[in-house]
Motif scaffolding. Structure first.
Motif, mmCIF file in Angstrom:
data_model
loop_
_atom_site.group_PDB
_atom_site.id
_atom_site.type_symbol
_atom_site.label_atom_id
_atom_site.label_comp_id
_atom_site.label_asym_id
_atom_site.label_seq_id
_atom_site.Cartn_x
_atom_site.Cartn_y
_atom_site.Cartn_z
ATOM 1 N N ALA A 160 0.062 13.532 6.790
ATOM 2 C CA ALA A 160 -0.445 13.373 5.770
ATOM 3 C C ALA A 160 -0.797 12.139 6.154
ATOM 4 C CB ALA A 160 -0.351 12.388 4.578
ATOM 5 N N PHE A 161 -0.145 10.792 6.498
ATOM 6 C CA PHE A 161 0.025 9.899 7.248
ATOM 7 C C PHE A 161 -1.094 9.440 8.412
ATOM 8 C CE2 PHE A 161 1.082 5.724 9.889
ATOM 9 C CZ PHE A 161 1.040 4.745 9.959
ATOM 10 N N VAL A 164 -4.402 11.056 9.098
ATOM 11 C CA VAL A 164 -5.476 10.042 8.763
ATOM 12 C C VAL A 164 -5.415 8.823 10.321
ATOM 13 C CG1 VAL A 164 -6.136 8.471 7.467
ATOM 14 C CG2 VAL A 164 -5.396 10.088 6.627
ATOM 15 N N VAL A 165 -4.104 8.690 10.195
ATOM 16 C CA VAL A 165 -3.968 7.279 11.753
ATOM 17 C C VAL A 165 -4.191 8.049 12.740
ATOM 18 C CG1 VAL A 165 -2.769 5.807 12.736
ATOM 19 C CG2 VAL A 165 -2.679 6.215 9.951
ATOM 20 N N PRO B 116 3.449 12.563 -2.893
ATOM 21 C CA PRO B 116 3.463 11.626 -1.649
ATOM 22 C C PRO B 116 2.775 11.754 -0.832
ATOM 23 C CG PRO B 116 4.365 14.332 -1.813
ATOM 24 C CD PRO B 116 4.148 13.411 -2.876
ATOM 25 N N ILE B 117 1.287 12.516 -0.647
ATOM 26 C CA ILE B 117 -0.127 12.042 -0.333
ATOM 27 C C ILE B 117 -0.609 10.821 -0.361
ATOM 28 C CG2 ILE B 117 -2.258 13.303 -0.044
ATOM 29 C CD1 ILE B 117 -0.816 16.039 -0.263
ATOM 30 N N ALA B 120 1.198 8.319 1.781
ATOM 31 C CA ALA B 120 0.416 8.654 3.243
ATOM 32 C C ALA B 120 -0.951 7.419 2.819
ATOM 33 C CB ALA B 120 1.158 9.409 3.111
ATOM 34 N N LEU B 121 -1.851 8.029 2.326
ATOM 35 C CA LEU B 121 -3.191 7.268 2.394
ATOM 36 C C LEU B 121 -3.717 6.144 1.748
ATOM 37 C CD1 LEU B 121 -5.127 10.738 0.451
ATOM 38 C CD2 LEU B 121 -4.728 10.277 2.752
ATOM 39 N N LEU B 123 -0.954 4.196 2.611
ATOM 40 C CA LEU B 123 -0.500 3.077 3.533
ATOM 41 C C LEU B 123 -1.326 3.738 5.040
ATOM 42 C CD1 LEU B 123 2.522 2.017 4.012
ATOM 43 C CD2 LEU B 123 3.430 4.740 5.297
ATOM 44 N N ALA B 124 -2.001 4.582 4.781
ATOM 45 C CA ALA B 124 -2.901 3.970 6.315
ATOM 46 C C ALA B 124 -4.081 3.912 5.938
ATOM 47 C CB ALA B 124 -2.986 6.073 6.120
ATOM 48 N N TRP B 127 -3.156 0.245 6.998
ATOM 49 C CA TRP B 127 -2.937 0.199 8.626
ATOM 50 C C TRP B 127 -4.205 0.681 9.138
ATOM 51 C CZ3 TRP B 127 1.875 0.570 11.299
ATOM 52 C CH2 TRP B 127 1.683 0.748 13.345
ATOM 53 N N LEU B 128 -4.720 0.935 8.887
ATOM 54 C CA LEU B 128 -6.627 0.421 9.299
ATOM 55 C C LEU B 128 -7.045 -0.149 8.984
ATOM 56 C CD1 LEU B 128 -7.716 5.065 8.676
ATOM 57 C CD2 LEU B 128 -6.994 3.794 11.245
#
Lengths: 193, 172
Positions: A160-161, A164-165, B116-117, B120-121, B123-124, B127-128
């Motif tokens: 998923a990460f 997106v990234v 977990p999704i 992760a989103l 985290l993303a 990050w962005l």
């Protein structure tokens, strides 16, 4: 120390008034994102939710349309006090911040784009980014009882990460692609002892 | 009155399209209010966004500021109610459905599969948000705050305050 807040017995809000004040308090600390504060306050200060419960509620709030944190407040309020609780928690999340933002809008007719404001926001933005990532890493400890096991959860999260990234896929596409897969895998693995 | 009703209607339509949070509807609001509606200039639209960013609270609050700029307090109320009514009703129904079947294998699998999704989103998203930062010092600050938020109980407002000061000084 990490685990202590996670393993403690559940606490519930005592009244609608407490629901309102707790959500107001956390919303007013949320600059550049309410989620990190919400996790702190709900899991560690009030202890209404474990990390796993927080993540599960957030997951549902996120796949549904609408503001994620408002959905989260609504669901938590509903869980303890039904419809009245849902609206009280939602009101706590938005009423006072709404007044604050409208007063600012009335005062700052030309927006908040003075150079010093831009500089300040840039610094706070760097912090917010870190808070989000740190909160995600902290909540990951709640996945240890997942039927996916740590390794399965880590693989789904990595996919998923990267979606997106690296691939820059929109959020709905990531959920549509990985959601059914991950849910199916959880169902399958949960049946095994 | 007409403008207020129209704002309410825009809110209703965009509410159920806001998958991933209120911010995902920003381009649609821009299209309706600036490009098609000609109610706000680009500068006014940008100022609504910047005001909501300096203000605490959920990021949905750029929506009532847009309504306020078009039609005052009535406009703010119209956009806010319009955006909240559909998504809130759906969230309540979904929550009731899940609560009623809390121990069913299907609901347990949905929760376990999405968790977990969701992380992760998150985290993303962090990050962005950090990605366009101009210098290495910003990245260092982001990494330090991630570590502090993960491993310690340092107060979140203390970190935000430090970030504000460092930004003001031009260090990050």
């Amino acid at each position: 120390m990490q685990m202590s807040s996670n393993e403690s017995p559940p606490v519930r809000p005592r009244s609608l008034g407490e629901l309102f004040t707790v959500f107001t308090r956390l919303a007013l600390q949320g600059f550049g994102g309410v989620l990190p504060v919400a996790q702190r306050v709900l899991c560690e200060e009030t202890r209404w939710l474990s990390r796993a419960e927080f993540t599960e509620t957030l997951a549902l709030a996120q796949v549904l349309p609408g503001p994620n944190l408002c959905n989260l407040a609504l669901m938590i309020g509903d869980r303890y006090f039904g419809l009245r609780g849902a609206f009280m928690a939602l009101a706590g999340m938005i009423a006072v911040p709404l007044i604050v933002v409208l007063v600012l809008a009335a005062l700052l007719a030309h927006g908040a784009d003075a150079p010093w404001v831009v500089d300040t926001l840039r610094g706070m933005g760097a912090v917010s980014a870190g808070l989000m990532m740190g909160t995600a890493l902290k909540l990951a400890s709640g996945l240890k009882h997942s039927p996916l096991r740590r390794i399965g959860a880590a693989l789904v999260a990595l996919a998923a990460f990267l979606a997106v990234v690296a691939l820059r896929l929109p959020l709905w596409a990531v959920i549509a692609a990985l959601g059914p897969l991950s849910i199916g895998l959880s169902a399958l693995l949960a049946r095994r002892p | 009155m007409n403008a207020v009703l129209e704002l309410f209607f825009h809110g209703l339509v965009l509410s159920l399209l806001a998958v991933g949070g209120a911010v995902s509807t920003t381009p649609d609001w821009h299209r309706r209010l600036v490009e098609e509606g000609r109610w706000l200039s680009d500068a006014q639209f940008a100022s609504a966004i910047s005001i909501s960013q300096v203000s605490p609270g959920p990021n949905l609050l750029f929506v009532p500021v847009l309504g306020y700029q078009v039609a005052g307090l009535a406009g703010a109320a119209a956009t806010m109610l319009g955006t909240l009514i559909p998504s809130t009703s759906l969230a309540l129904l979904a929550n009731r459905w899940m609560l009623a079947r809390a121990d069913s294998p299907a609901v347990l699998a949905i929760k376990a599969g999405l968790a977990p999704i969701t992380l992760a989103l998150l985290l993303a998203a962090g990050w962005l948000l950090a990605a366009p930062a101009p210098h290495r010092a910003s990245w260092l600050l982001t990494a330090a705050c991630a570590l502090l938020a993960w491993r310690t109980r340092v107060h979140i407002l203390a970190m935000l305050g430090a970030g504000a000061v460092l930004g003001l000084l031009g260090w990050v």
